[in-house]
Design a protein around this motif. Structure first.
Motif, PDB file in Angstrom:
ATOM      1  N   PHE A 351      -7.198   1.367  28.968  1.00 39.14           N
ATOM      2  CA  PHE A 351      -7.311  -0.327  28.329  1.00 39.14           C
ATOM      3  C   PHE A 351      -7.537   0.693  26.530  1.00 39.14           C
ATOM      4  N   PHE A 352      -8.080   1.612  25.946  1.00 37.78           N
ATOM      5  CA  PHE A 352      -7.970   1.742  25.358  1.00 37.78           C
ATOM      6  C   PHE A 352      -7.174   2.544  25.081  1.00 37.78           C
ATOM      7  N   GLY A 353      -6.637   3.309  25.511  1.00 39.83           N
ATOM      8  CA  GLY A 353      -5.603   4.404  25.548  1.00 39.83           C
ATOM      9  C   GLY A 353      -4.329   3.998  25.465  1.00 39.83           C
ATOM     10  N   MET A 354      -4.047   2.682  26.027  1.00 41.11           N
ATOM     11  CA  MET A 354      -2.912   1.892  25.191  1.00 41.11           C
ATOM     12  C   MET A 354      -3.029   1.373  23.725  1.00 41.11           C
ATOM     13  N   LEU A 355      -3.430   1.534  23.441  1.00 37.17           N
ATOM     14  CA  LEU A 355      -3.840   1.816  21.685  1.00 37.17           C
ATOM     15  C   LEU A 355      -2.543   2.669  21.084  1.00 37.17           C
ATOM     16  N   ILE A 356      -3.293   3.872  21.798  1.00 41.19           N
ATOM     17  CA  ILE A 356      -2.367   5.103  20.741  1.00 41.19           C
ATOM     18  C   ILE A 356      -1.205   5.018  21.381  1.00 41.19           C
ATOM     19  N   LEU A 357      -0.812   4.269  22.495  1.00 39.59           N
ATOM     20  CA  LEU A 357       0.758   4.252  22.910  1.00 39.59           C
ATOM     21  C   LEU A 357       1.602   3.478  22.138  1.00 39.59           C
ATOM     22  N   ASN A 358       0.520   2.441  21.626  1.00 40.82           N
ATOM     23  CA  ASN A 358       1.488   1.137  21.348  1.00 40.82           C
ATOM     24  C   ASN A 358       0.854   1.274  20.175  1.00 40.82           C
ATOM     25  N   PHE A 359       0.099   2.271  18.923  1.00 39.71           N
ATOM     26  CA  PHE A 359      -0.187   2.160  17.600  1.00 39.71           C
ATOM     27  C   PHE A 359      -0.215   3.569  16.975  1.00 39.71           C
ATOM     28  N   VAL A 360      -0.907   4.515  17.416  1.00 36.02           N
ATOM     29  CA  VAL A 360      -0.227   5.566  16.753  1.00 36.02           C
ATOM     30  C   VAL A 360       0.790   6.246  17.382  1.00 36.02           C
ATOM     31  N   PHE A 361       1.216   6.622  18.495  1.00 38.72           N
ATOM     32  CA  PHE A 361       2.617   7.419  18.462  1.00 38.72           C
ATOM     33  C   PHE A 361       3.568   6.432  17.799  1.00 38.72           C
ATOM     34  N   PRO A 362       3.698   5.903  18.006  1.00 40.02           N
ATOM     35  CA  PRO A 362       4.552   5.809  16.674  1.00 40.02           C
ATOM     36  C   PRO A 362       4.918   5.322  15.490  1.00 40.02           C
ATOM     37  N   ILE A 363       3.355   5.188  15.010  1.00 36.08           N
ATOM     38  CA  ILE A 363       3.402   5.521  13.174  1.00 36.08           C
ATOM     39  C   ILE A 363       3.333   7.106  13.200  1.00 36.08           C
ATOM     40  N   ILE A 364       3.447   7.785  13.688  1.00 36.20           N
ATOM     41  CA  ILE A 364       3.712   9.520  13.964  1.00 36.20           C
ATOM     42  C   ILE A 364       4.583   9.687  13.764  1.00 36.20           C
ATOM     43  N   ILE A 365       5.170   9.176  14.717  1.00 32.40           N
ATOM     44  CA  ILE A 365       6.893   9.036  15.100  1.00 32.40           C
ATOM     45  C   ILE A 365       7.845   8.568  13.702  1.00 32.40           C
ATOM     46  N   LEU A 366       7.271   7.258  13.002  1.00 34.24           N
ATOM     47  CA  LEU A 366       8.313   6.703  12.837  1.00 34.24           C
ATOM     48  C   LEU A 366       7.904   6.038  11.634  1.00 34.24           C
ATOM     49  N   MET A 367       6.971   6.983  10.939  1.00 31.04           N
ATOM     50  CA  MET A 367       6.102   6.528   9.730  1.00 31.04           C
ATOM     51  C   MET A 367       7.866   7.300   8.955  1.00 31.04           C
ATOM     52  N   ASN A 368       8.158   7.726   9.145  1.00 30.42           N
ATOM     53  CA  ASN A 368       9.248   8.936   8.073  1.00 30.42           C
ATOM     54  C   ASN A 368      10.123   7.983   7.995  1.00 30.42           C
ATOM     55  N   SER A 369      10.523   8.146   6.546  1.00 27.47           N
ATOM     56  CA  SER A 369      12.022   7.481   6.720  1.00 27.47           C
ATOM     57  C   SER A 369      13.236   7.853   7.476  1.00 27.47           C
ATOM     58  N   ASP A 370      13.116   9.429   7.131  1.00 25.32           N
ATOM     59  CA  ASP A 370      14.091  10.617   8.188  1.00 25.32           C
ATOM     60  C   ASP A 370      14.014   9.986   9.059  1.00 25.32           C
ATOM     61  N   PHE A 371      13.027  10.417   9.827  1.00 24.83           N
ATOM     62  CA  PHE A 371      13.068  10.240  11.508  1.00 24.83           C
ATOM     63  C   PHE A 371      13.456   8.907  11.950  1.00 24.83           C
ATOM     64  N   LYS A 372      13.307   7.664  11.344  1.00 26.37           N
ATOM     65  CA  LYS A 372      14.378   6.423  11.637  1.00 26.37           C
ATOM     66  C   LYS A 372      16.348   6.838  12.087  1.00 26.37           C
ATOM     67  N   ARG A 373      15.965   8.167  11.546  1.00 21.78           N
ATOM     68  CA  ARG A 373      17.888   8.109  11.606  1.00 21.78           C
ATOM     69  C   ARG A 373      18.469   8.633  12.487  1.00 21.78           C
ATOM     70  N   VAL A 374      17.109   9.866  13.763  1.00 22.38           N
ATOM     71  CA  VAL A 374      17.639  10.682  13.458  1.00 22.38           C
ATOM     72  C   VAL A 374      17.080  10.156  15.555  1.00 22.38           C
ATOM     73  N   SER A 375      18.198   9.603  16.320  1.00 24.07           N
ATOM     74  CA  SER A 375      18.278   9.649  17.686  1.00 24.07           C
ATOM     75  C   SER A 375      16.786   9.748  18.213  1.00 24.07           C
ATOM     76  N   TRP A 376      17.172  11.207  18.829  1.00 23.14           N
ATOM     77  CA  TRP A 376      16.512  11.434  20.210  1.00 23.14           C
ATOM     78  C   TRP A 376      15.168  11.206  19.197  1.00 23.14           C
ATOM     79  N   PHE A 377      14.670  10.852  18.010  1.00 16.12           N
ATOM     80  CA  PHE A 377      13.168  10.515  17.258  1.00 16.12           C
ATOM     81  C   PHE A 377      12.838   8.989  17.962  1.00 16.12           C
ATOM     82  N   VAL A 378      13.585   8.252  17.863  1.00 18.74           N
ATOM     83  CA  VAL A 378      14.022   7.172  18.259  1.00 18.74           C
ATOM     84  C   VAL A 378      14.067   7.164  19.636  1.00 18.74           C
ATOM     85  N   VAL A 379      14.445   7.795  20.607  1.00 17.06           N
ATOM     86  CA  VAL A 379      14.274   7.712  21.898  1.00 17.06           C
ATOM     87  C   VAL A 379      13.121   7.702  22.743  1.00 17.06           C
ATOM     88  N   ILE A 380      12.430   8.584  21.809  1.00 14.36           N
ATOM     89  CA  ILE A 380      11.309   9.880  22.553  1.00 14.36           C
ATOM     90  C   ILE A 380       9.931   8.582  21.837  1.00 14.36           C
TER      91      ILE A 380
END
Length: 452
Positions: A351-380
């Protein structure tokens, strides 16, 4: 033009076969009598055992309230005390919950993949109605994903219809006769009206998909802009239709599983999960097609925009989750908090772990604008988001239908395998039937030269 590979087709078929076998096993392995349910209970962990009368009575009250039992009947049981009749009634309720487990597993996976196709259709309609200039090169990808909608939505409809009382306690006439709240809601929550609404949802969504695809393909050979204008008009009408039907669908198929409880944010919450999952799959399919040399007209700016939508819808979903949970938790009104009691007590890690998957990880991985252009970052990021939102649907359904007797085993894996295989098969066929490059869209040139 994309060719649906024989290996991928074989993988999809094998997944469906294995999944179907596992689902059949799941339906056959559930207890069929109270005695079998008692034997299963005896083998559970101490957390799920009924070893102390006080704890058992407390759980019975929570379970009944979760499934629509009247407060008057609960109070009467409290006055009578814990007795043999209550034990028998409780075990019948436990048997009902255990028998609901394969139905729930099938529904969760079926709806998860259907909402991806439906969300892709809505995103497609939004882009068309908004006359967006960046996205037309991705329209064939979106149309390919929506190819799953027809079989996927029909299967979901069949599951919710035949699951009956396993999902919806308001379909139990004896229960309704004893429950004033359910009687008051009977004008809306009655099977004929509910079934008519459900058929309208599925029919309306698929009709738009049919006409949108028809006009989109007609644009390729059209000598005027009539197909485009038709698509534009259909998209506007569909979005108005969808906003109404998505709300009532959320109430009918999910919220009515706990008919005493309601939330005004519920429909928006399901919509947010639907959209982020759909955009995520659009991005992942785009990356996959580019990796095999297709979609050469799609560049990293298009991927960047898809990743921005993944990021934005993740934030929107988190905002709605927090808004719904925080207000109910802070107010602490008994009629409202019952929805979260079982989820926090029995489903706490996910129930609370879902927040980490749906909020924390997308924030960490996709916050940087350059990472949004990297295919494997988007796939992860996309993989994490999809796992998180599957768990989200799992938590919408399982606590309301199965209660504390949940697990993630053969039945759940089998359901995912079956619908994943069907999804790959339908999407692959949808992508392979026409050229991935649309023609004659007024914004196509702008989309092909989209850079920033």
């Amino acid at each position: 033009m994309y060719t649906f590979s024989s290996k991928l087709r074989l993988f999809a078929i094998i997944s469906m076969v294995l999944g179907l076998v596992g689902l059949v096993y799941g339906f056959l392995s559930v207890p069929s009598t109270v005695e079998e349910a008692s034997a299963v209970l005896a083998s559970h962990d101490a957390h799920h055992e009924t070893t102390e009368n006080h704890e058992e009575a407390s759980f019975i009250d929570e379970a009944r309230q979760e499934h629509g039992y009247s407060e008057a009947a609960m109070a009467k049981d409290k006055d009578m005390g814990h007795n043999a009749h209550e034990d028998e009634e409780h075990m019948e309720h436990v048997l009902h919950q255990m028998q609901s487990k394969p139905w729930s597993a099938a529904f969760i996976a079926a709806f998860f993949f259907m909402m991806i196709a439906l969300g892709a259709l809505v995103f497609y309609a939004i882009q068309t109605a908004a006359q967006a200039g960046w996205s037309p090169v991705l329209f064939r990808v979106m149309e390919g994903i929506t190819h799953y909608l027809l079989p996927g939505s029909i299967i979901v409809l069949l599951i919710v219809v035949f699951a009956g009382e396993h999902f919806y306690p308001w379909q139990n006439h004896e229960l309704v006769a004893e429950d004033q709240i359910l009687q008051d809601k009977a004008g809306y929550l009655n099977f004929p009206f509910w079934l008519i609404r459900s058929i309208i949802y599925v029919a309306g969504w698929n009709l738009y998909r049919f006409f949108a695809r028809k006009n989109s393909l007609a644009m390729d050979t059209a000598e005027d802009d009539r197909p485009y204008k038709n698509l534009f008009k259909f998209s506007i009408f569909f979005l108005a239709f969808f906003l109404c039907t998505e709300s009532t669908m959320a109430w009918d198929w999910f919220m009515s599983m706990t008919p005493h409880w309601y939330s005004t944010l519920y429909a928006w919450y399901i919509l947010a999960g639907m959209m982020v999952s759909a955009v995520t799959v659009i991005a992942m399919v785009t990356v996959s097609l580019k990796a095999i040399g297709k979609l050469e007209f799609v560049n990293d700016s298009h991927l960047h925009d898809l990743a921005k939508f993944m990021f934005g819808f993740s934030i929107f979903w988190t905002y709605l989750w927090f808004g719904q949970f925080m207000l109910i938790w802070y107010a602490n009104i008994p009629e409202e908090v019952t929805y979260f009691i079982l989820r926090i007590q029995e489903y706490n890690p996910i129930f609370f772990g879902m927040l980490i998957l749906n909020f924390v990880f997308p924030i960490i991985i996709l916050m940087n604008s350059d990472f949004k252009r990297v295919s494997w970052f988007v796939v992860i990021a996309g993989t994490i988001i999809l796992v998180g939102h599957y768990i989200d649907i799992f938590l919408l359904v399982m606590p309301s239908t199965v209660g504390p007797y949940w697990s993630f085993g053969i039945t759940e894996f089998a359901a995912i395998l079956f619908f994943l295989g069907l999804f790959i098969l339908m999407v692959g066929l949808g992508l392979s039937r026409v050229s991935l490059r649309p023609k004659n869209n007024p914004f196509l040139v702008e989309s092909e030269h989209f850079h920033y």
